[in-house]
Structures are given as structure tokens and as C-alpha cells.
Design an enzyme around this catalytic site. Structure first.
Site, PDB file in Angstrom:
ATOM      1  N   GLU A 111       8.230   2.604  14.883  1.00  0.00           N
ATOM      2  CA  GLU A 111       8.347   2.960  13.257  1.00  0.00           C
ATOM      3  C   GLU A 111       8.464   3.899  13.804  1.00  0.00           C
ATOM      4  OE1 GLU A 111       7.096   0.380   9.672  1.00  0.00           O
ATOM      5  OE2 GLU A 111       9.515   0.125   9.776  1.00  0.00           O
TER       6      GLU A 111
ATOM      7  N   GLU B 168       5.335  -5.137  11.612  1.00  0.00           N
ATOM      8  CA  GLU B 168       3.768  -4.079  11.407  1.00  0.00           C
ATOM      9  C   GLU B 168       3.271  -4.484  10.559  1.00  0.00           C
ATOM     10  OE1 GLU B 168       3.769  -0.605  12.431  1.00  0.00           O
ATOM     11  OE2 GLU B 168       5.408  -0.201  12.918  1.00  0.00           O
TER      12      GLU B 168
ATOM     13  N   ASN C  32       0.645  -0.889  -0.300  1.00  0.00           N
ATOM     14  CA  ASN C  32      -0.024   0.055   0.034  1.00  0.00           C
ATOM     15  C   ASN C  32       1.219   0.787   0.307  1.00  0.00           C
ATOM     16  OD1 ASN C  32       0.878  -0.388   2.763  1.00  0.00           O
ATOM     17  ND2 ASN C  32      -0.899  -0.134   3.616  1.00  0.00           N
TER      18      ASN C  32
ATOM     19  N   CYS D 220      -3.163   0.748   7.209  1.00  0.00           N
ATOM     20  CA  CYS D 220      -3.437  -1.011   8.475  1.00  0.00           C
ATOM     21  C   CYS D 220      -3.785  -0.170   9.189  1.00  0.00           C
ATOM     22  CB  CYS D 220      -2.096  -0.717   8.202  1.00  0.00           C
ATOM     23  SG  CYS D 220      -1.099   0.400   9.075  1.00  0.00           S
TER      24      CYS D 220
HETATM   25  P1  NAD Z   1       1.249  -9.553   3.323  1.00  0.00           P
HETATM   26  O1  NAD Z   1       0.889 -10.269   4.568  1.00  0.00           O
HETATM   27  O2  NAD Z   1       0.529 -10.317   2.027  1.00  0.00           O
HETATM   28  O3  NAD Z   1       2.646  -9.803   2.485  1.00  0.00           O
HETATM   29  C1  NAD Z   1       3.645  -8.340   3.406  1.00  0.00           C
HETATM   30  C2  NAD Z   1       5.405  -8.764   2.141  1.00  0.00           C
HETATM   31  O4  NAD Z   1       5.401 -10.517   3.168  1.00  0.00           O
HETATM   32  C3  NAD Z   1       4.790  -8.526   1.264  1.00  0.00           C
HETATM   33  O5  NAD Z   1       6.451  -8.481   0.423  1.00  0.00           O
HETATM   34  C4  NAD Z   1       5.391 -10.528   0.785  1.00  0.00           C
HETATM   35  O6  NAD Z   1       5.578 -11.299  -0.784  1.00  0.00           O
HETATM   36  C5  NAD Z   1       5.605 -10.553   1.781  1.00  0.00           C
HETATM   37  N1  NAD Z   1       5.727 -12.027   2.160  1.00  0.00           N
HETATM   38  C6  NAD Z   1       4.523 -13.411   2.939  1.00  0.00           C
HETATM   39  N2  NAD Z   1       4.860 -14.118   3.091  1.00  0.00           N
HETATM   40  C7  NAD Z   1       6.151 -14.069   3.488  1.00  0.00           C
HETATM   41  C8  NAD Z   1       6.788 -15.385   4.021  1.00  0.00           C
HETATM   42  N3  NAD Z   1       6.812 -16.726   4.564  1.00  0.00           N
HETATM   43  N4  NAD Z   1       8.608 -14.383   4.269  1.00  0.00           N
HETATM   44  C9  NAD Z   1       8.539 -13.540   3.829  1.00  0.00           C
HETATM   45  N5  NAD Z   1       8.212 -12.726   3.572  1.00  0.00           N
HETATM   46  C10 NAD Z   1       6.757 -13.071   2.935  1.00  0.00           C
HETATM   47  O7  NAD Z   1       0.559  -8.120   3.011  1.00  0.00           O
HETATM   48  P2  NAD Z   1      -0.055  -7.192   2.214  1.00  0.00           P
HETATM   49  O8  NAD Z   1      -1.257  -7.855   1.457  1.00  0.00           O
HETATM   50  O9  NAD Z   1       1.223  -7.587   1.278  1.00  0.00           O
HETATM   51  O10 NAD Z   1      -0.116  -5.954   2.347  1.00  0.00           O
HETATM   52  C11 NAD Z   1      -0.887  -5.521   3.355  1.00  0.00           C
HETATM   53  C12 NAD Z   1      -1.851  -5.996   5.065  1.00  0.00           C
HETATM   54  O11 NAD Z   1      -0.125  -4.946   5.439  1.00  0.00           O
HETATM   55  C13 NAD Z   1      -2.503  -5.555   6.273  1.00  0.00           C
HETATM   56  O12 NAD Z   1      -2.915  -6.588   6.792  1.00  0.00           O
HETATM   57  C14 NAD Z   1      -2.024  -4.175   6.082  1.00  0.00           C
HETATM   58  O13 NAD Z   1      -3.512  -4.149   7.932  1.00  0.00           O
HETATM   59  C15 NAD Z   1      -1.059  -3.799   6.784  1.00  0.00           C
HETATM   60  N6  NAD Z   1       0.588  -3.159   7.151  1.00  0.00           N
HETATM   61  C16 NAD Z   1       0.364  -3.275   8.069  1.00  0.00           C
HETATM   62  C17 NAD Z   1       1.114  -2.207   8.468  1.00  0.00           C
HETATM   63  C18 NAD Z   1       2.165  -1.305   9.678  1.00  0.00           C
HETATM   64  O14 NAD Z   1       2.646  -0.084   9.296  1.00  0.00           O
HETATM   65  N7  NAD Z   1       1.080  -1.765  10.408  1.00  0.00           N
HETATM   66  C19 NAD Z   1       1.091  -0.739   6.784  1.00  0.00           C
HETATM   67  C20 NAD Z   1       1.134  -1.043   5.890  1.00  0.00           C
HETATM   68  C21 NAD Z   1       0.272  -2.627   5.400  1.00  0.00           C
END
Ligand code: NAD
Length: 485
Positions: free
Chosen positions: A459, A251, A154, A285
């Protein structure tokens, strides 16, 4: 298109673009049209190896520089990002589909803020001196070594900078793996850092899906992992990091409450609810997706909200007048639409939107459900789309208990004119980032992060320094050493 978004190559390692077409192809799809605008390749094991070797090699000399020298490079990069804000914002829009109206003020600019802030702090990082009679202990604040950053889709520029800036300020090297959905922007951050004078190898970008992230997290040469992603991914990454006793920042997701009391300024509360549900088409998020509205003002709130939603300008995200763009992918749009169907099936009252918009790209309407009950799926699960759930309440104790009855704890907001109530509620929220009469501000000066399942670590702010450095204590004895024999 104002320029070709296809990067020179997929990865950025040791100060240069690197390609390996043996990796799985990663198509980059422009969310506003559904067209493939670039193709990259996931990192092969050889690419990952190259990234780790170059980062490890560069890190010691970087840590040996003074903080002021490191900070100067980060601040120069911040200035360059600001100068190139237009092009970087256009690229952010290609990557994510978010409207230029947003990306031009919230993405590269936020990344620049982080580089400027941590660049400024770098020169004042210190340990301390602890006097013990004639003896003393001093502490050294040392880098962790090699940090891995893994991003969600995002905020691809912001996430890369929020992780790189404190990591580099503290003397670490970073390998960043962007989300496979939005792989373009982090490459530009890497390019700019090198142009600003960052020695090669200290910020490497490798592309790939979860397996590439996994291979980085499980490598013994990696000292820390900072993930922005969902709770299920967080569990896997945290577990893998635990195996190697690595430092982590997590995060993760949320389902944050926003409470609107009967004395709230309704227009401000509606503005907060709009920002906290529809900015970035709801893909944030910390969004306040459970909006608890006091029964006395519920109908007035809903009426004003519906009126204000009519002002959303939905269209081409590159048009500066557009204020609501597509979702990042067909898949994410489908997930959100499926939640709309679940909400309707469970008996929530759909008062606005709810449908896919008939045009190219992944557009759905801003959507509002009223009369949502706590046990409905749309009130419990993170949707990560433009779907607001409005719930009723009558008294403070009841609403606090309901607001906190969730596995998540990322953010929370309260709208009221009652000063003591506002602070009491903020103190009782089980959430890392709370808002009083506002929502979703994330200045670099303030800590950002989650409680409960929403995360570990913080962060931004001075707090991030503790998550990218470690303390060494050095005991100094002035007299003789006493031993028992
Ligand atoms: P996701 O969890 O599907 O993927 C996040 C990242 O992790 C991607 O780069 C993905 O390739 C990687 N990944 C997936 N499996 C992995 C593994 N086993 N080992 C290492 N890396 C792996 O999330 P998304 O769909 O890209 O993003 C949306 C999510 O992110 C939502 O839940 C949102 O709330 C969260 N988010 C949190 C924050 C925060 O600051 N708290 C900010 C933005 C988004």
C-alpha cells in the site's frame, strides 16, 4: 457526547445512505465505557447486489476521465477531511477508543495524506512506448474495474482511505466493507468523497461480518480484493480470490522484531519501543513486539522503560491529555489478558502492568515481560494488545537469526549508532518495512506491506499503483504482415 455517532443509515451506496433493517444488527460499542452508541445492520444480499450494480455502472465513465480530473476530486476530499479533522477524530475515537491525542494527528490526517498523494499522482499515470525497429508497442495503464476493500478495526478511516485513494486514482470503483467492530468512520469518508464531487457509485460502503466480505470476494463481478486483517482471514480471502483469479493485496498481521544494540541511544530506543508497543494500546499490525535488547544494556533499558511508562496518562480518550486509552473491545482485551497469563505460566518475568484496569470500558495496563525466550507463546504469536516481550541477546548473527525465525515479515527495527551495522541489519531483516533508529512511521510516500505470511502487495507510494492497475500492450506494425502461407 459532542455529537450523536449514530449514522443516518448503515450503508452508503450510489451516493446516498441506504438502510435495510433485515440485516443482522451490529451494535457499536464505545470502548471507553462499554455503552452501545449506535446500531447498524449487516448488509443483506439485496444490499450487496445494489452496491455491486451501482459500482459497476459508474466505473467505466470514471476510468474514461483524465487522471487530472479524477485527482482533483481526491485532493478536494483531502482538503475537506483536514477541515473536518476535529469531528472525524472524535468519531474515530468513538469507533475505536483510541485517544483523541492520537486520532487528531494520525487517522483522518493520514487518510487525507493518501487522498492528496494519489490525487496528485493520478494525472501522471502513464504507459510506455517501446520501439521495435519500425514497429512499436505501447502500453496502456488501465483500471482493474471493481475493487473490494475489507478493513480491520484498528484504523477505520486510514484503512478506507489507503485503499480508496489509489483505487480511485487509477480509475476503479471500490466497495469497502469496514470491520464490524468499527463501522462508523468509512461512512464519513464516503460522504466526503461525494461532497467533493466523486460520481455516485464509485465508493460504496457496506457493513457486515465475514460473510458479507466473503460474498463480495466470491462475486464474479469483482476484480480485486484488498484486505487488511489477520493471517487466518488472509488465508481464506486469498483462497477465495484465487478461485476467481482476482488481484489481491493482503495486509496481514505481524510479530515484528526490534533490536536494540549496546551502543544505542537508550532513550530513543525506549521511545521506539513505547511507540511500537503501546501507541493505539498496542493494536497496530507493524508493532515491534519482540524487543531484543543487548545483555550489556538490558537492565538500564528496562529501568528507563519502567520510568517512562509511569508517564502514561490513562483515562478518558476524549481528554486531549490522555495518551493511553482502552482496547477496542472486551474480546480483544480478554485475548491480551489471556496472553499475559500464558506469559506468566511460561516463566517470563512480568516487570510492568499485566492487569485489567478497574474502571468502565476495556482498559488494561501497558505490560512488559522481560527474560522472554524465543519459544514462549508470547514471543511467537501476534497478541494485538499492549504487551511487550523483551528478549536478551549477545551478538549480531545470533539476534538476526532469531529475529527472522518467524512466519511473519511485516516490519522490523534496529537501534544502533553504528552506521554500517544499521544498514547491514536492515538488509538482512525478512520484513517489508524496516526502521533504523525510529519505529512505526508510515508516510504515504513510502511502500508499506509485508513479506512472508504478513502479506502480498504494497500500500502507499507509487508501488500501490501497480496493485490497482494493469498494463495492456498494443503492438503496432508499420509494414506488411508476413504469414507462412
Ligand atoms: P480479522 O482478520 O478478524 O478481520 C478483518 C476483516 O476481514 C473484517 O472486516 C472481517 O469482517 C473480515 N472478514 C473476516 N472473515 C472474512 C472472510 N471469510 N471473507 C471476507 N472477509 C472476512 O482482523 P481484525 O481482528 O479486524 O484486525 C486485526 C488484524 O489485522 C491483526 O492481525 C492485524 O495485524 C491486522 N492488521 C494488519 C494491517 C496491515 O496493514 N498489515 C493493518 C491493521 C491490522
Amino acid at each position: 457526547m459532542s455529537y450523536d455517532p449514530q449514522p443516518t443509515a448503515s450503508h452508503f451506496i450510489d451516493g446516498a445512505y441506504v438502510e435495510d433493517t433485515n440485516g443482522t444488527p451490529i451494535p457499536v460499542i464505545y470502548p471507553a465505557t462499554g455503552e452501545t452508541i449506535a446500531t447498524l445492520y449487516a448488509a443483506t444480499p439485496a444490499i450487496v447486489e445494489q452496491a455491486i450494480t451501482s459500482a459497476r455502472k459508474a466505473q467505466a465513465a470514471w476510468a474514461a476521465m483524465t487522471g487530472t480530473e479524477r485527482g482533483r476530486i481526491l485532493r478536494r476530499a483531502a482538503d475537506m477531511i483536514r477541515e473536518r479533522n476535529h469531528d472525524l477524530s472524535v468519531l474515530e475515537t468513538y469507533d475505536t477508543g483510541k485517544p483523541y491525542q492520537e486520532t487528531s494527528v494520525a487517522d483522518a490526517t493520514s487518510g487525507a495524506d493518501a487522498l492528496e498523494y494519489f490525487g496528485g499522482l493520478a494525472g501522471s499515470l502513464t504507459g510506455e512506448h517501446i520501439q521495435l525497429g519500425e514497429d512499436w508497442v505501447y502500453t496502456r495503464r488501465e483500471a482493474l474495474g471493481l475493487c473490494v476493500g475489507i478493513g480491520a478495526w484498528n484504523y477505520p478511516t486510514q484503512i478506507a482511505c489507503w485503499k480508496a485513494a489509489p483505487a480511485l486514482a487509477c480509475g476503479n470503483a471500490m466497495i469497502f466493507k469496514p470491520s464490524e467492530t468499527t463501522p462508523l468512520c468509512a461512512l464519513k469518508v464516503a460522504e466526503i468523497l461525494i461532497e467533493a464531487g466523486l460520481p455516485a457509485g464509485l465508493f460504496n460502503v457496506v457493513q457486515g461480518m465475514g460473510e458479507v466480505g466473503q460474498s463480495l470476494v466470491t462475486d464474479a463481478r469483482v476484480d480485486k480484493v484488498s484486505l487488511t486483517g489477520s493471517v487466518p482471514t488472509g488465508r481464506k480471502v486469498y483462497a477465495a480470490a484465487a478461485e476467481g483469479i482476482k488481484h489481491v493485496t493482503m495486509e496481514l498481521g505481524g510479530k515484528s522484531p526490534m533490536i536494540v544494540f549496546e551502543d544505542a541511544d537508550i532513550d530513543n530506543a525506549v521511545s521506539g519501543a513505547i511507540l511500537g508497543n503501546f501507541y493505539s494500546s498496542g493494536q497496530i499490525c507493524s508493532n515491534g513486539t519482540r524487543v531484543f535488547v543487548h545483555r550489556d544494556i538490558k537492565e538500564a533499558f528496562l529501568a528507563r522503560l519502567s520510568e517512562r511508562l509511569e508517564n502514561a496518562v490513562i483515562g478518558d480518550p476524549m481528554d486531549p491529555d490522555t495518551s493511553f486509552g482502552p482496547m477496542v473491545s472486551e474480546r480483544q482485551m480478554q485475548i491480551a489478558l489471556d496472553y499475559v497469563a500464558k506469559g506468566e505460566a511460561e516463566g517470563a518475568r512480568l516487570i510492568y502492568g499485566g492487569k485489567r484496569i478497574e474502571r468502565d470500558g476495556f482498559y488494561m495496563q501497558p505490560t512488559v515481560f522481560a527474560d522472554v525466550k524465543d519459544d514462549m507463546v508470547i514471543a511467537r504469536e501476534e497478541i494485538f494488545g499492549p504487551v511487550m516481550a523483551v528478549l536478551d541477546f549477545e551478538d549480531e548473527a545470533e539476534v538476526m537469526a532469531r529475529a527472522n525465525a518467524t512466519e511473519f515479515g511485516l516490519a522490523a527495527g534496529v537501534f544502533t549508532q553504528n552506521l554500517t551495522r544499521a544498514h547491514r541489519v536492515a538488509a538482512r531483516f525478512e520484513a517489508g518495512t524496516c526502521y533504523i533508529n525510529t519505529y512505526n512511521d508510515a508516510p504515504v510516500e513510502a511502500p508499506f506491506g509485508g513479506m512472508k505470511n504478513s502479506g502480498v502487495g504494497r500500500e502507499n507510494s507509487k508501488a500501490a499503483i501497480n496493485h490497482y492497475s494493469q498494463l495492456k500492450s498494443v503492438y503496432v506494425r508499420m509494414g506488411d504482415v508476413e504469414a507462412p502461407f
